[in-house]
Enzyme design. Structure first.
Site, mmCIF file in Angstrom:
data_model
loop_
_atom_site.group_PDB
_atom_site.id
_atom_site.type_symbol
_atom_site.label_atom_id
_atom_site.label_comp_id
_atom_site.label_asym_id
_atom_site.label_seq_id
_atom_site.Cartn_x
_atom_site.Cartn_y
_atom_site.Cartn_z
ATOM 1 N N HIS A 1 -3.923 -5.798 0.937
ATOM 2 C CA HIS A 1 -3.785 -6.073 2.370
ATOM 3 C C HIS A 1 -4.288 -7.488 2.668
ATOM 4 O O HIS A 1 -5.214 -7.975 2.026
ATOM 5 C CB HIS A 1 -4.607 -5.077 3.199
ATOM 6 C CG HIS A 1 -4.083 -3.688 3.164
ATOM 7 N ND1 HIS A 1 -2.903 -3.312 3.763
ATOM 8 C CD2 HIS A 1 -4.594 -2.559 2.600
ATOM 9 C CE1 HIS A 1 -2.702 -2.020 3.577
ATOM 10 N NE2 HIS A 1 -3.702 -1.539 2.874
ATOM 11 N N CYS B 212 0.833 -1.197 0.000
ATOM 12 C CA CYS B 212 0.000 0.000 0.000
ATOM 13 C C CYS B 212 0.881 1.266 0.000
ATOM 14 O O CYS B 212 1.540 1.550 -0.982
ATOM 15 C CB CYS B 212 -0.969 -0.042 1.164
ATOM 16 S SG CYS B 212 -2.425 1.018 0.922
#
Length: 485
Positions: A428, A332
């Site tokens: 994630h 991310c």
């Protein structure tokens, strides 16, 4: 329909784990249970099936209840993105930012929306288990409170106060809370729990009775230290201060602790791997030169954390590691940092502009106000994977032609460098998938154990629930939960 709220004498007294354990204990008794936290402050979040985001602890508590996480379980989420500013998430969606100057006014105005979420949950189940935030003893924050007694009194929910004996001073913490809070607030408290006790509980019998006598509240039990809790996903950044290498000749995976680190529970599944050792690297400490893999974690403020990384000299460590042939994974915000440029033309994270990235991936990121929130499945490094995306911005460039993952319904995702040693992804939870975790570890010469992380978490919840059944008066808690207005 009933409800019970756990509040603490302070932060990190173990409320989140106790709520999860009680949710599983009540669910094991055949009750339809839902978790609820009126207001949470955390940069560890999860994406819900209804397309929003909630605190990671509430997502875990939903798993404990054996239900899908929903945005009603955490209607207000504050995600710190600067020293005095937090992103405001309401019912799973971004609603701007809150600064320290307008925090009290703004949160008080959210009470109606908090109560609406609570009432929807309450109507759908037998029991709601509510988690407070911080402590009701913080009387300077009482006006406009929606996280503790402000909510409990508005919703008519009885409260159990949790004290942490491991940190010391638990007698004063509980009796002191009784002394400083408003009498109306004190009347909401039905009793207390002593948490994190090590040793023989009989040694605390006199202290337990002293608390009952001086506070006027009954005790519901002494909860021992719960070893299974270490197998649960982490939410609070405070746990990072306690993370240390385990030793034993394992291949080292290093992750620098950034000030605005987010979703660091992405790395929790590595606990299952006997061949790998995770070192969370604190500020002021160089990244170990013998690391086989460096992971750059998620961040709530990519540009600010990138500047911090450089100020620590970690950029030098990462480049040296790369020159030695070491692997690098960016998740991310960490993925964004690995590129050539991070641009913020609209000033989403601060002043508008752009900065140079680490340049280890031939990609560029442009931050944008629209937030991508979705649960996904597909393959990563050729292995099956499940996870979620939660990011603001788009990353493009030549290295995306070698995607890290391919997601069902969304196509290629992430990037891999030409030499294959640097990887970046917005995904994630990818390490929770045993096949994807094994594929990643194979790149650093580690044979993955193949253990199912989600099954391990579920087993840990059952172990905690069994411990609570042995040491807590669960029947009495249910009795008081029935007093809900």
């Amino acid at each position: 329909m009933g409800a019970l709220m756990l509040q603490g004498t302070g932060s990190d007294v173990g409320k989140s784990v106790l709520v999860a354990g009680l949710c599983r204990a009540f669910a094991n008794r055949g009750l339809a249970v839902r978790p609820f936290k009126p207001q949470n402050m955390s940069n560890n979040a999860a994406v819900t099936a209804d397309g929003g985001e909630i605190g990671r602890a509430q997502a875990l508590q939903a798993i404990a209840c054996r239900v899908e996480p929903h945005t009603d379980m955490n209607p207000v989420l504050l995600k710190p993105q600067a020293d005095r500013t937090s992103q405001l998430i309401v019912h799973g969606r971004v609603r701007g930012a809150l600064g320290s100057g307008n925090f009290r006014e703004a949160r008080g105005a959210l009470l109606a929306e908090v109560l609406a979420s609570y009432r929807r949950l309450q109507a759908a189940c037998d029991l709601v288990v509510v988690e407070g935030a911080g402590s009701p003893a913080e009387i300077n924050l009482r006006a406009g409170d929606i996280a503790n007694m402000g909510f409990a009194r508005a919703a008519g929910v009885p409260v159990v106060l949790v004290g942490d004996i491991d940190r010391g001073g638990v007698i004063a913490a509980i009796i002191g809370t009784r002394a400083v809070i408003d009498p109306g607030d004190a009347a909401m408290i039905r009793g207390f729990l002593i948490n994190k006790f090590r040793g023989d509980p009989a040694l605390f019998e006199d202290g337990y009775r002293a608390i009952e006598e001086r506070s006027g509240w009954r005790g519901f039990g002494v909860v021992p230290w719960l070893p299974a809790a270490v197998r649960l996903p982490s939410e609070d950044a405070v746990v990072l201060d306690r993370t240390a290498p385990r030793g034993g000749g394992r291949r080292l995976i290093a992750c620098p602790i950034l000030p605005r680190i987010a979703n660091f529970d992405d790395l929790d599944p590595l606990k299952l791997e006997a061949g790998a050792e995770l070192a969370m690297v604190p500020p002021g400490t160089p990244i170990p030169g013998d690391a086989a893999l460096i992971v750059l974690p998620g961040s709530k403020a990519t540009i600010a954390d990138l500047a911090f990384l450089r100020a620590q000299g970690w950029d030098i460590d990462i480049r040296a590691h790369h020159r030695r042939g070491g692997a690098v994974l960016g998740l991310c915000g960490g993925y964004q940092m690995l590129g050539r440029i991070v641009a913020d033309p609209l000033g989403i994270e601060g002043p508008a502009g752009q900065v140079e990235g680490l340049g280890l991936l031939d990609v560029a990121t442009c931050l944008a106000p629209a937030k991508v929130l979705r649960q996904v499945a597909g393959t990563a490094l050729g292995a099956p994977v499940q996870g979620y995306e939660m990011h603001m911005g788009e990353t493009i460039g030549p290295d995306t032609a070698r995607p890290f993952a391919r997601l069902d319904g969304f196509g290629p995702e992430g990037a891999i460098s030409r030499d294959g040693s640097v990887m970046g992804s917005y995904l994630h939870g990818l390490l929770a998938s045993s096949e994807a975790r094994t594929a990643l570890l194979a790149r650093i010469g580690v044979a993955g154990a193949g253990r199912d992380y989600r099954a391990d978490v579920d087993a840990a919840l059952d172990e905690i629930a069994a411990d609570l059944e042995r040491h807590v008066d669960i029947d009495a808690l249910l009795l008081h939960a029935g007093e809900t207005a």
